[in-house]
Design an enzyme around this catalytic site. Structure first.
Site, PDB file in Angstrom:
ATOM      1  CB  ALA A  67      10.459   9.847   4.443  1.00 31.95           C
ATOM      2  N   GLY A 112      10.066   7.187   0.045  1.00 32.95           N
ATOM      3  CA  GLY A 112      11.496   7.516  -0.001  1.00 32.95           C
ATOM      4  C   GLY A 112      12.365   6.314  -0.362  1.00 32.95           C
ATOM      5  CD  GLU A 115      10.528   9.916  -3.144  1.00 34.11           C
ATOM      6  OE1 GLU A 115      10.569   9.697  -1.912  1.00 34.11           O
ATOM      7  OE2 GLU A 115       9.997  10.935  -3.618  1.00 34.11           O
ATOM      8  CD  GLU A 135       5.639   9.209  -1.338  1.00 34.27           C
ATOM      9  OE1 GLU A 135       4.932   8.560  -2.132  1.00 34.27           O
ATOM     10  OE2 GLU A 135       6.880   9.183  -1.370  1.00 34.27           O
TER      11      GLU A 135
HETATM   12  N1  CAA Z   1       8.307   5.289   8.863  1.00 41.54           N
HETATM   13  C1  CAA Z   1       8.426   4.932  10.161  1.00 41.54           C
HETATM   14  N2  CAA Z   1       8.224   3.682  10.611  1.00 41.54           N
HETATM   15  C2  CAA Z   1       7.869   2.760   9.708  1.00 41.54           C
HETATM   16  C3  CAA Z   1       7.721   3.058   8.342  1.00 41.54           C
HETATM   17  C4  CAA Z   1       7.960   4.397   7.926  1.00 41.54           C
HETATM   18  N3  CAA Z   1       7.888   4.767   6.641  1.00 41.54           N
HETATM   19  N4  CAA Z   1       7.340   1.936   7.701  1.00 41.54           N
HETATM   20  C5  CAA Z   1       7.267   0.971   8.635  1.00 41.54           C
HETATM   21  N5  CAA Z   1       7.575   1.452   9.845  1.00 41.54           N
HETATM   22  C6  CAA Z   1       7.613   0.747  11.134  1.00 41.54           C
HETATM   23  C7  CAA Z   1       6.203   0.460  11.634  1.00 41.54           C
HETATM   24  O1  CAA Z   1       5.663   1.581  12.302  1.00 41.54           O
HETATM   25  C8  CAA Z   1       6.458  -0.708  12.556  1.00 41.54           C
HETATM   26  O2  CAA Z   1       7.006  -0.217  13.775  1.00 41.54           O
HETATM   27  P1  CAA Z   1       6.483  -0.823  15.190  1.00 41.54           P
HETATM   28  O3  CAA Z   1       6.885  -2.284  15.140  1.00 41.54           O
HETATM   29  O4  CAA Z   1       7.254  -0.031  16.175  1.00 41.54           O
HETATM   30  O5  CAA Z   1       5.004  -0.638  15.213  1.00 41.54           O
HETATM   31  C9  CAA Z   1       7.592  -1.462  11.853  1.00 41.54           C
HETATM   32  O6  CAA Z   1       8.184  -0.538  10.945  1.00 41.54           O
HETATM   33  C10 CAA Z   1       7.079  -2.644  11.041  1.00 41.54           C
HETATM   34  O7  CAA Z   1       6.088  -2.158  10.149  1.00 41.54           O
HETATM   35  P2  CAA Z   1       4.613  -2.786  10.049  1.00 41.54           P
HETATM   36  O8  CAA Z   1       4.204  -3.401  11.357  1.00 41.54           O
HETATM   37  O9  CAA Z   1       3.702  -1.731   9.505  1.00 41.54           O
HETATM   38  O10 CAA Z   1       4.848  -3.943   8.992  1.00 41.54           O
HETATM   39  P3  CAA Z   1       3.779  -4.575   7.990  1.00 41.54           P
HETATM   40  O11 CAA Z   1       4.422  -5.788   7.414  1.00 41.54           O
HETATM   41  O12 CAA Z   1       2.458  -4.752   8.642  1.00 41.54           O
HETATM   42  O13 CAA Z   1       3.603  -3.485   6.823  1.00 41.54           O
HETATM   43  C11 CAA Z   1       4.364  -1.839   5.225  1.00 41.54           C
HETATM   44  C12 CAA Z   1       4.679  -3.160   5.992  1.00 41.54           C
HETATM   45  C13 CAA Z   1       3.226  -2.127   4.233  1.00 41.54           C
HETATM   46  C14 CAA Z   1       5.609  -1.450   4.477  1.00 41.54           C
HETATM   47  C15 CAA Z   1       3.923  -0.760   6.237  1.00 41.54           C
HETATM   48  O14 CAA Z   1       4.889  -0.682   7.269  1.00 41.54           O
HETATM   49  C16 CAA Z   1       3.789   0.614   5.627  1.00 41.54           C
HETATM   50  O15 CAA Z   1       2.798   0.878   4.962  1.00 41.54           O
HETATM   51  N6  CAA Z   1       4.772   1.493   5.885  1.00 41.54           N
HETATM   52  C17 CAA Z   1       4.710   2.872   5.429  1.00 41.54           C
HETATM   53  C18 CAA Z   1       4.956   2.983   3.930  1.00 41.54           C
HETATM   54  C19 CAA Z   1       4.841   4.426   3.492  1.00 41.54           C
HETATM   55  O16 CAA Z   1       3.797   5.027   3.580  1.00 41.54           O
HETATM   56  N7  CAA Z   1       5.953   4.988   2.993  1.00 41.54           N
HETATM   57  C20 CAA Z   1       5.993   6.349   2.529  1.00 41.54           C
HETATM   58  C21 CAA Z   1       6.445   7.250   3.613  1.00 41.54           C
HETATM   59  S1  CAA Z   1       6.294   8.959   3.185  1.00 41.54           S
HETATM   60  C22 CAA Z   1       7.652   9.314   2.245  1.00 41.54           C
HETATM   61  O17 CAA Z   1       8.471   8.477   1.963  1.00 41.54           O
HETATM   62  C23 CAA Z   1       7.754  10.750   1.813  1.00 41.54           C
HETATM   63  C24 CAA Z   1       8.807  11.054   0.818  1.00 41.54           C
HETATM   64  O18 CAA Z   1       8.657  10.838  -0.353  1.00 41.54           O
HETATM   65  C25 CAA Z   1       9.990  11.770   1.248  1.00 41.54           C
END
Ligand code: CAA
Length: 261
Positions: A67, A112, A115, A135
Site C-alpha cells: 500500500a 498490500g 495480499e 508492515e
Molecule cells: N509506498 C509508496 N512508495 C513506495 C513504496 C510504497 N509501499 N515502495 C516503494 N516506494 C517508492 C519509494 O519511495 C521510491 O520513491 P522515490 O524514488 O520517489 O524515492 C521508489 O518507490 C523506489 O523505491 P526504493 O528507492 O525504496 O527502491 P529500493 O530498490 O531501494 O527498495 C523496496 C525496494 C525494498 C521494495 C523498498 O521500496 C520498500 O521497502 N518499500 C516498502 C515496502 C513496504 O513496506 N510495503 C508495505 C507497505 S504497508 C501495507 O502494504 C499495508 C497493508 O497491508 C494494506
C-alpha cells in the site's frame, strides 16, 4: 475504459492481462489505484467472453511494493479503516471473479502487494520474486487480508513468523512453503502465464467456472457438505451444451468446440 495507474489488455481472446502500472512508486497501491482496480475487475466480471485474468506489475523490479506509504502516513484511524475496507473490497472482488485469476509476480510483492497476489487463485513467480508482509516495520499490522490469506495458504505458524518478523521470502522458499505454485525465469514469466491462460481458455468455460466455485466455496464447508455441494455442481454441468459437446467429441475422437452454454 482508460486508467492512470493500470493497464487492462486482452492479449488473446478471452484472456485479460491487468498490469499495475506505477513503476515510479514500485506499483504501490494508493486510493486512486484501488478505485481503478475496482473498475477494472468489474469490467472483466461484466464480460461473458472472459476466460482468465492474469495480474502482474510494470517494470523490472516490483509486482506491487505494498500500500502507498506516503499516502497512508497522515491517515487518521477512521481514514485508515476506510482505506483498509477499500483494499479488502478489491481483494474480495478479485477472488469473487468467476474465472481463474493468476498472479504473475515479477519482483517485490510486499504488504498490500503480497495480499493482492494471494487474493488471486494462484501465483506463478519469477525467479526474482520476493514476498513479505513487512508492515510491522512501519508500526502497523497487515490491512488488506494478509494475516488471513497467508495463514490459509502456508499455515498458522509460518504466517505468524512472517507477519511478526517481516522476513522476506524469495521465490524458491515461496515455492517450498506453498505460497506459489511455480517459479520460472523472469524473462519467461509473461509467456508462462499466457500458456496457462490459453490452456484454460480452450476448456469448457462453464466447467471451469463450476470447478473454481466448488474449490472456493467448498473450503468454507465441512467435507461432507462440501462433497454434497460438488455433487450439485457436477449435476448442473449435465444441463449444459458443453457437457454434450465435450463427451461427444471424446467419443468421436476430435477436439471439442465449446460454446460456453
Ligand atoms: N509506498 C509508496 N512508495 C513506495 C513504496 C510504497 N509501499 N515502495 C516503494 N516506494 C517508492 C519509494 O519511495 C521510491 O520513491 P522515490 O524514488 O520517489 O524515492 C521508489 O518507490 C523506489 O523505491 P526504493 O528507492 O525504496 O527502491 P529500493 O530498490 O531501494 O527498495 C523496496 C525496494 C525494498 C521494495 C523498498 O521500496 C520498500 O521497502 N518499500 C516498502 C515496502 C513496504 O513496506 N510495503 C508495505 C507497505 S504497508 C501495507 O502494504 C499495508 C497493508 O497491508 C494494506
Amino acid at each position: 475504459m482508460s486508467f492512470q495507474n493500470l493497464l487492462l489488455e486482452q492479449p488473446e481472446p478471452g484472456v485479460y492481462l491487468l498490469t499495475l502500472n506505477r513503476p515510479q512508486a514500485l506499483n504501490a497501491l494508493n486510493a486512486a489505484t484501488l478505485d481503478e482496480l475496482t473498475r477494472a475487475i468489474a469490467q472483466v466480471a461484466g464480460d461473458a467472453g472472459a476466460r482468465v485474468l492474469l495480474v502482474t506489475g510494470a517494470g523490472e523490479k516490483a509486482f506491487v511494493a505494498g500500500a502507498d506509504i506516503t499516502e497512508m502516513q497522515a491517515l487518521s484511524a477512521e481514514q485508515a479503516q476506510a482505506f483498509s475496507a477499500s483494499g479488502m473490497r478489491v481483494m474480495h472482488a478479485l477472488e469473487a471473479l468467476p474465472v481463474p485469476v493468476i498472479a504473475l509476480v515479477n519482483g517485490y510483492a510486499l504488504g498490500g502487494g503480497c495480499e493482492l497476489a494471494m487474493a488471486c487463485d494462484w501465483i506463478i513467480a519469477s525467479d526474482r520474486a520476493v514476498f513479505g508482509q513487512p508492515e510491522v516495520n512501519l508500526g502497523i499490522p497487515p490491512g488488506f487480508g494478509g494475516t488471513q490469506r497467508l495463514s490459509r495458504l502456508v499455515g498458522r505458524a509460518r504466517a505468524l513468523e512472517l507477519v511478526t518478523t517481516a522476513r522476506q521470502v524469495k521465490a524458491d522458499e515461496a515455492l517450498a512453503i506453498g505460497l506459489v505454485t511455480r517459479v520460472v525465469a523472469a524473462a519467461e514469466l509473461r509467456e508462462a502465464g499466457l500458456v496457462v491462460a490459453r490452456s484454460i481458455a480452450a476448456k469448457g468455460p462453464v466447467a471451469v467456472r463450476l470447478a473454481k466455485q466448488a474449490v472456493q466455496h467448498g473450503q468454507d464447508l465441512d467435507l461432507a457438505n462440501a462433497c454434497v455441494y460438488e455433487t450439485s455442481l457436477f449435476a448442473l454441468a449435465f444441463a449444459t451444451a458443453d457437457q454434450k459437446e465435450g463427451m461427444r467429441a471424446f467419443v468421436e475422437k476430435r477436439v471439442p468446440r465449446f460454446c460456453g452454454e
